[in-house]
Motif scaffolding. Sequence first.
Motif, PDB file in Angstrom:
ATOM      1  N   THR A  83       0.831  -1.198   0.000  1.00  0.00           N
ATOM      2  CA  THR A  83       0.000   0.000   0.000  1.00  0.00           C
ATOM      3  C   THR A  83       0.867   1.250   0.000  1.00  0.00           C
ATOM      4  OG1 THR A  83      -1.755  -1.181   1.160  1.00  0.00           O
ATOM      5  CG2 THR A  83      -1.830   1.222   1.245  1.00  0.00           C
ATOM      6  N   SER A  84       1.937   1.239   0.776  1.00  0.00           N
ATOM      7  CA  SER A  84       2.798   2.428   0.834  1.00  0.00           C
ATOM      8  C   SER A  84       3.480   2.682  -0.516  1.00  0.00           C
ATOM      9  CB  SER A  84       3.826   2.316   1.960  1.00  0.00           C
ATOM     10  OG  SER A  84       4.678   1.222   1.751  1.00  0.00           O
ATOM     11  N   PHE A  85       3.869   1.621  -1.223  1.00  0.00           N
ATOM     12  CA  PHE A  85       4.484   1.806  -2.541  1.00  0.00           C
ATOM     13  C   PHE A  85       3.467   2.402  -3.509  1.00  0.00           C
ATOM     14  CE2 PHE A  85       5.534   0.563  -6.862  1.00  0.00           C
ATOM     15  CZ  PHE A  85       6.842   1.011  -6.959  1.00  0.00           C
ATOM     16  N   VAL A  86       2.257   1.886  -3.513  1.00  0.00           N
ATOM     17  CA  VAL A  86       1.225   2.392  -4.419  1.00  0.00           C
ATOM     18  C   VAL A  86       0.887   3.842  -4.078  1.00  0.00           C
ATOM     19  CG1 VAL A  86      -1.171   2.103  -5.202  1.00  0.00           C
ATOM     20  CG2 VAL A  86       0.322   0.101  -4.956  1.00  0.00           C
ATOM     21  N   ASP A  87       0.799   4.160  -2.806  1.00  0.00           N
ATOM     22  CA  ASP A  87       0.523   5.545  -2.404  1.00  0.00           C
ATOM     23  C   ASP A  87       1.651   6.481  -2.850  1.00  0.00           C
ATOM     24  OD1 ASP A  87      -1.890   4.805  -1.273  1.00  0.00           O
ATOM     25  OD2 ASP A  87      -1.098   4.721   0.772  1.00  0.00           O
ATOM     26  N   GLU A  88       2.882   6.048  -2.700  1.00  0.00           N
ATOM     27  CA  GLU A  88       4.033   6.849  -3.140  1.00  0.00           C
ATOM     28  C   GLU A  88       4.021   7.008  -4.661  1.00  0.00           C
ATOM     29  OE1 GLU A  88       8.909   6.970  -2.626  1.00  0.00           O
ATOM     30  OE2 GLU A  88       7.772   5.327  -1.734  1.00  0.00           O
ATOM     31  N   LEU A  89       3.671   5.933  -5.352  1.00  0.00           N
ATOM     32  CA  LEU A  89       3.578   5.987  -6.810  1.00  0.00           C
ATOM     33  C   LEU A  89       2.518   6.997  -7.238  1.00  0.00           C
ATOM     34  CD1 LEU A  89       4.285   4.914  -9.639  1.00  0.00           C
ATOM     35  CD2 LEU A  89       2.630   3.057  -9.238  1.00  0.00           C
ATOM     36  N   ILE A  90       1.358   6.954  -6.596  1.00  0.00           N
ATOM     37  CA  ILE A  90       0.288   7.894  -6.920  1.00  0.00           C
ATOM     38  C   ILE A  90       0.754   9.331  -6.712  1.00  0.00           C
ATOM     39  CG2 ILE A  90      -1.981   8.729  -6.161  1.00  0.00           C
ATOM     40  CD1 ILE A  90      -2.694   5.719  -5.677  1.00  0.00           C
ATOM     41  N   ASP A  91       1.436   9.597  -5.617  1.00  0.00           N
ATOM     42  CA  ASP A  91       1.961  10.944  -5.358  1.00  0.00           C
ATOM     43  C   ASP A  91       2.937  11.376  -6.450  1.00  0.00           C
ATOM     44  OD1 ASP A  91       0.455  11.092  -3.027  1.00  0.00           O
ATOM     45  OD2 ASP A  91       2.152  10.640  -1.705  1.00  0.00           O
ATOM     46  N   GLN A  92       3.800  10.461  -6.865  1.00  0.00           N
ATOM     47  CA  GLN A  92       4.792  10.791  -7.895  1.00  0.00           C
ATOM     48  C   GLN A  92       4.124  11.005  -9.250  1.00  0.00           C
ATOM     49  OE1 GLN A  92       7.897  11.496  -7.127  1.00  0.00           O
ATOM     50  NE2 GLN A  92       8.199  12.135  -9.225  1.00  0.00           N
ATOM     51  N   VAL A  93       3.080  10.247  -9.526  1.00  0.00           N
ATOM     52  CA  VAL A  93       2.360  10.430 -10.791  1.00  0.00           C
ATOM     53  C   VAL A  93       1.668  11.793 -10.812  1.00  0.00           C
ATOM     54  CG1 VAL A  93       0.592   9.499 -12.336  1.00  0.00           C
ATOM     55  CG2 VAL A  93       2.118   7.942 -11.135  1.00  0.00           C
ATOM     56  N   ASP A  94       1.185  12.254  -9.677  1.00  0.00           N
ATOM     57  CA  ASP A  94       0.631  13.611  -9.593  1.00  0.00           C
ATOM     58  C   ASP A  94       1.660  14.641 -10.043  1.00  0.00           C
ATOM     59  OD1 ASP A  94      -2.057  13.788  -8.804  1.00  0.00           O
ATOM     60  OD2 ASP A  94      -1.565  13.480  -6.693  1.00  0.00           O
ATOM     61  N   VAL A  95       2.881  14.506  -9.553  1.00  0.00           N
ATOM     62  CA  VAL A  95       3.973  15.422  -9.922  1.00  0.00           C
ATOM     63  C   VAL A  95       4.269  15.299 -11.417  1.00  0.00           C
ATOM     64  CG1 VAL A  95       6.434  15.918  -9.568  1.00  0.00           C
ATOM     65  CG2 VAL A  95       4.965  15.373  -7.605  1.00  0.00           C
ATOM     66  N   LEU A  96       4.305  14.069 -11.904  1.00  0.00           N
ATOM     67  CA  LEU A  96       4.595  13.813 -13.313  1.00  0.00           C
ATOM     68  C   LEU A  96       3.545  14.447 -14.223  1.00  0.00           C
ATOM     69  CD1 LEU A  96       5.979  12.389 -15.693  1.00  0.00           C
ATOM     70  CD2 LEU A  96       4.820  10.298 -15.010  1.00  0.00           C
ATOM     71  N   ILE A  97       2.283  14.262 -13.896  1.00  0.00           N
ATOM     72  CA  ILE A  97       1.211  14.821 -14.725  1.00  0.00           C
ATOM     73  C   ILE A  97       1.263  16.345 -14.720  1.00  0.00           C
ATOM     74  CG2 ILE A  97      -1.296  15.099 -14.895  1.00  0.00           C
ATOM     75  CD1 ILE A  97      -1.506  12.120 -14.039  1.00  0.00           C
ATOM     76  N   ALA A  98       1.493  16.934 -13.565  1.00  0.00           N
ATOM     77  CA  ALA A  98       1.600  18.397 -13.482  1.00  0.00           C
ATOM     78  C   ALA A  98       2.757  18.896 -14.332  1.00  0.00           C
ATOM     79  CB  ALA A  98       1.764  18.831 -12.031  1.00  0.00           C
ATOM     80  N   ALA A  99       3.889  18.219 -14.270  1.00  0.00           N
ATOM     81  CA  ALA A  99       5.058  18.625 -15.061  1.00  0.00           C
ATOM     82  C   ALA A  99       4.783  18.452 -16.558  1.00  0.00           C
ATOM     83  CB  ALA A  99       6.279  17.821 -14.645  1.00  0.00           C
ATOM     84  N   ALA A 100       4.145  17.356 -16.922  1.00  0.00           N
ATOM     85  CA  ALA A 100       3.865  17.090 -18.337  1.00  0.00           C
ATOM     86  C   ALA A 100       2.882  18.116 -18.904  1.00  0.00           C
ATOM     87  CB  ALA A 100       3.324  15.678 -18.507  1.00  0.00           C
ATOM     88  N   ARG A 101       1.979  18.574 -18.091  1.00  0.00           N
ATOM     89  CA  ARG A 101       1.012  19.591 -18.560  1.00  0.00           C
ATOM     90  C   ARG A 101       1.687  20.932 -18.803  1.00  0.00           C
ATOM     91  NH1 ARG A 101      -3.977  17.991 -14.628  1.00  0.00           N
ATOM     92  NH2 ARG A 101      -4.926  16.486 -16.069  1.00  0.00           N
ATOM     93  N   GLY A 102       2.818  21.144 -18.182  1.00  0.00           N
ATOM     94  CA  GLY A 102       3.492  22.434 -18.301  1.00  0.00           C
ATOM     95  C   GLY A 102       4.469  22.539 -19.451  1.00  0.00           C
ATOM     96  N   ILE A 103       4.619  21.498 -20.256  1.00  0.00           N
ATOM     97  CA  ILE A 103       5.594  21.572 -21.347  1.00  0.00           C
ATOM     98  C   ILE A 103       4.948  22.069 -22.637  1.00  0.00           C
ATOM     99  CG2 ILE A 103       7.111  19.795 -20.425  1.00  0.00           C
ATOM    100  CD1 ILE A 103       5.926  17.823 -22.346  1.00  0.00           C
ATOM    101  N   THR A 104       5.763  22.681 -23.459  1.00  0.00           N
ATOM    102  CA  THR A 104       5.322  23.155 -24.759  1.00  0.00           C
ATOM    103  C   THR A 104       5.809  22.160 -25.808  1.00  0.00           C
ATOM    104  OG1 THR A 104       5.565  25.418 -23.989  1.00  0.00           O
ATOM    105  CG2 THR A 104       5.429  25.078 -26.364  1.00  0.00           C
ATOM    106  N   PRO A 105       4.888  21.647 -26.626  1.00  0.00           N
ATOM    107  CA  PRO A 105       5.306  20.673 -27.644  1.00  0.00           C
ATOM    108  C   PRO A 105       6.352  21.236 -28.595  1.00  0.00           C
ATOM    109  CG  PRO A 105       2.912  20.770 -27.470  1.00  0.00           C
ATOM    110  CD  PRO A 105       3.464  21.907 -26.650  1.00  0.00           C
ATOM    111  N   ALA A 106       7.244  20.369 -29.020  1.00  0.00           N
ATOM    112  CA  ALA A 106       8.266  20.751 -29.997  1.00  0.00           C
ATOM    113  C   ALA A 106       7.609  20.911 -31.367  1.00  0.00           C
ATOM    114  CB  ALA A 106       9.358  19.692 -30.058  1.00  0.00           C
ATOM    115  N   GLY A 107       7.988  21.935 -32.067  1.00  0.00           N
ATOM    116  CA  GLY A 107       7.451  22.152 -33.406  1.00  0.00           C
ATOM    117  C   GLY A 107       8.173  21.291 -34.429  1.00  0.00           C
ATOM    118  N   PRO A 108       7.675  21.264 -35.656  1.00  0.00           N
ATOM    119  CA  PRO A 108       8.344  20.468 -36.691  1.00  0.00           C
ATOM    120  C   PRO A 108       9.732  21.034 -36.985  1.00  0.00           C
ATOM    121  CG  PRO A 108       6.319  21.515 -37.539  1.00  0.00           C
ATOM    122  CD  PRO A 108       6.492  21.929 -36.111  1.00  0.00           C
ATOM    123  N   SER A 109      10.672  20.123 -37.243  1.00  0.00           N
ATOM    124  CA  SER A 109      12.035  20.594 -37.519  1.00  0.00           C
ATOM    125  C   SER A 109      12.245  20.815 -38.984  1.00  0.00           C
ATOM    126  CB  SER A 109      13.085  19.616 -37.042  1.00  0.00           C
ATOM    127  OG  SER A 109      12.659  18.604 -36.245  1.00  0.00           O
TER     128      SER A 109
END
Length: 109
Positions: A83-109
């Motif tokens: 349970t503690s591993f899953v709870d820690e994973l959930i907390d880390q995924v929260d951070v991951l999703i927040a960080a992923a929402r803040g990125i700007t997609p790369a344009g075509p090269s």
Amino acid sequence: MRLQDARQPVLSLESRFDLAYNAAHAAALSALRAHGYRSENRYLVFQCLEHTLGFTPQQWLLLDQAHKKRNLAEYEGELDVTTSFVDELIDQVDVLIAAARGITPAGPS
């Protein structure tokens, strides 16, 4: 939505882990793709978080560990999570999703 469901204590621990892991993979994959890359290897999306989102090794290693546990469950039928591993994973995924929402997609090269 998956992460929301992963927080539901009425679900089995295995289901909560699976939901959290899949939410993590989707967010990490979106970060990789936003930087213009693709990967056919599921584990690489977590190992690249240091470069795509500036995650520290401590942050992405937990996700990598979850990937290893997922593989054991998927291919060997052994899921060893607490349970503690899953709870820690959930907390880390929260951070991951927040960080992923803040990125700007790369344009075509």
